[in-house]
Enzyme design. Structure first.
Site, PDB file in Angstrom:
ATOM      1  N   HIS A 127      16.431   1.430  25.521  1.00 60.68           N
ATOM      2  CA  HIS A 127      15.093   0.998  25.120  1.00 60.68           C
ATOM      3  C   HIS A 127      14.614  -0.151  25.999  1.00 60.68           C
ATOM      4  CE1 HIS A 127      14.420   2.857  20.940  1.00 60.68           C
ATOM      5  NE2 HIS A 127      15.389   3.528  21.528  1.00 60.68           N
ATOM      6  N   ASP A 161       8.574  -2.697  20.598  1.00 59.49           N
ATOM      7  CA  ASP A 161       9.215  -1.398  20.380  1.00 59.49           C
ATOM      8  C   ASP A 161       8.892  -0.963  18.945  1.00 59.49           C
ATOM      9  OD1 ASP A 161      11.290   0.531  19.615  1.00 59.49           O
ATOM     10  OD2 ASP A 161      12.198   0.028  21.536  1.00 59.49           O
TER      11      ASP A 161
END
Ligand code: UDP
Length: 391
Positions: free
Chosen positions: A18, A110
């Protein structure tokens, strides 16, 4: 002198897969004079083997500063504590940056950390979600899911960017962007490159299941024999925690002509190497994008999460690989692995796959290059940011 147009605080979910794309997006924004501060968790930063020098780094806390998620009893309790402690420490960080004269204008977060929106609101900041895995953010994905994304963009302002891999592997416009810069593992760079330098062009199979996937012992054994039986030379990344699952004496009996097993490699440099002919991958989104960007055809062996979808795209939409099918026990058998490798690397059937891989490499470079769709979308994001920041 303050020359930046706006300041983005980047909030990644603290795992390698990520953080890498968010970091690459950050570098692109920075090249357009947006100041970047990236704020992973303290525990993530503690375990970093390498840190990027090109962006400012600060830390927030997930409430588990020693060992992150490994300290939590369950995933749910991890997320709950992360929300509480993360919100508090994010607020403290925003205040600290403001005090030092570096006011934040926008939080790019995120979507695993949706509470960042509430914190942004408290401070009157704008926020933007950054979907890192095979979601709307990526141009390559956009090609595959144009209808869905066009529909979603009627509800939310959505921009697709990417592939988010270092510029020197694509458009080469950011000269110091050769690596992601943040790495949880130490790559065995010299061992890998020295070995690859001795292999013929397009002869080597590269095998990796990324930073998280854990194969069962039976699957590991099938894979080991599948690789050996394929009669191709292979470079296989087996993380040290996975190594005990290898068949007895597998490494000891491996001759250096046949293969090399390492605990971590510099994957971008490996995929770029002329000796690589195929990538047997779990189809993590970063690995998939890297293979596309470097024109390497794939054997897909997805494990979980978005990986089966990515494998479908590889096989059916972009036609740059094959999928190794599991049996009724969920195991991909050695014969299937051997057959898939041969199909991609040897046979006439694999010719189209190899040609398509080259075609997609070209597309990937063009979209991030000046005037490409990713570049334009980042420009538009920056001008919107400036308009809002100057109000
Ligand atoms: N990677 C690497 N060396 C390795 C294996 C993986 O540098 O030996 C990198 C790879 O280039 C990618 C990331 O680790 O950027 C893995 O991300 P991905 O999304 O493919 O999989 P995940 O680890 O999230 O399952």
């Amino acid at each position: 002198m303050n020359t930046h147009k706006a300041h983005c605080l980047i909030l990644p979910y603290p795992v390698q897969g990520h953080i890498n794309p968010m970091l690459q997006f950050s570098k692109r924004l920075q090249s357009k004079r947006v100041k970047i501060t990236i704020a992973p968790t303290k525990s993530f930063l503690k375990n970093m083997k390498e840190l990027p020098t090109s962006v400012s780094i600060e830390a927030i806390s997930d409430g588990y500063d020693d060992d992150g998620i490994n300290q939590a009893k369950t995933y749910e309790s991890y997320l709950a504590r992360f929300k509480k402690v993360g919100s508090d420490t994010l607020a403290q960080l925003i205040k600290k940056l403001a005090k030092s004269g570096c006011h934040v204008n926008c939080i790019v977060y995120d979507p695993f950390l949706p509470w960042a929106v509430e914190v942004a609101k408290q401070f009157g900041l704008i926020s933007a979600a950054f979907f890192t895995q095979n979601c709307v953010v990526d141009n390559i994905y956009y090609h595959a899911h144009k209808g869905v994304i066009d529909w979603m963009s009627k509800i939310y302002p959505i921009k697709t960017i990417g592939p988010t891999i270092p510029s020197m592997y694509l458009d080469k416009r950011l000269h110091d962007d050769k690596e992601y810069g943040l790495s949880m593992f130490k790559p065995m760079t010299n061992e890998c490159l020295n070995w690859l330098n001795h292999q013929p062009i397009s002869s080597v199979l590269y095998v990796s299941f990324g930073s998280l996937a854990k194969l069962g012992s039976e699957q590991m054994e099938e894979l080991a024999w599948g690789l050996k039986n394929s009669n191709k030379s292979f470079l296989w990344v087996v993380r040290s925690t996975e190594e005990p699952k290898l068949p007895n004496n597998f490494i000891e009996e491996l001759t250096s002509e046949k293969g090399l097993v390492v605990s971590w490699c510099p994957q971008l440099q490996v995929l770029e190497h002329e000796s690589i002919g195929c990538f047997l991958t779990h189809c993590g989104w970063n690995s998939t994008l890297e293979a596309i960007s470097l024109g390497v055809p794939m054997v897909a062996m997805p494990q979980w999460s978005d990986q089966p979808t990515n494998a479908k795209l590889v096989k059916d939409v972009w036609e740059i690989g094959v999928r190794a099918k599991q049996d009724e026990k969920g195991i991909v058998r050695r014969e299937v692995i051997e057959e898939c490798i041969k199909l991609v690397m040897e046979e006439d059937k694999g010719k189209l796959i190899r040609e398509n891989a080259k075609k997609w490499k070209e597309i990937a470079r063009n979209v991030v290059d000046e005037g490409g769709s990713s570049d334009k979308n980042i420009e538009e994001f920056v001008s919107k940011l400036m308009t809002i920041s100057s109000k």
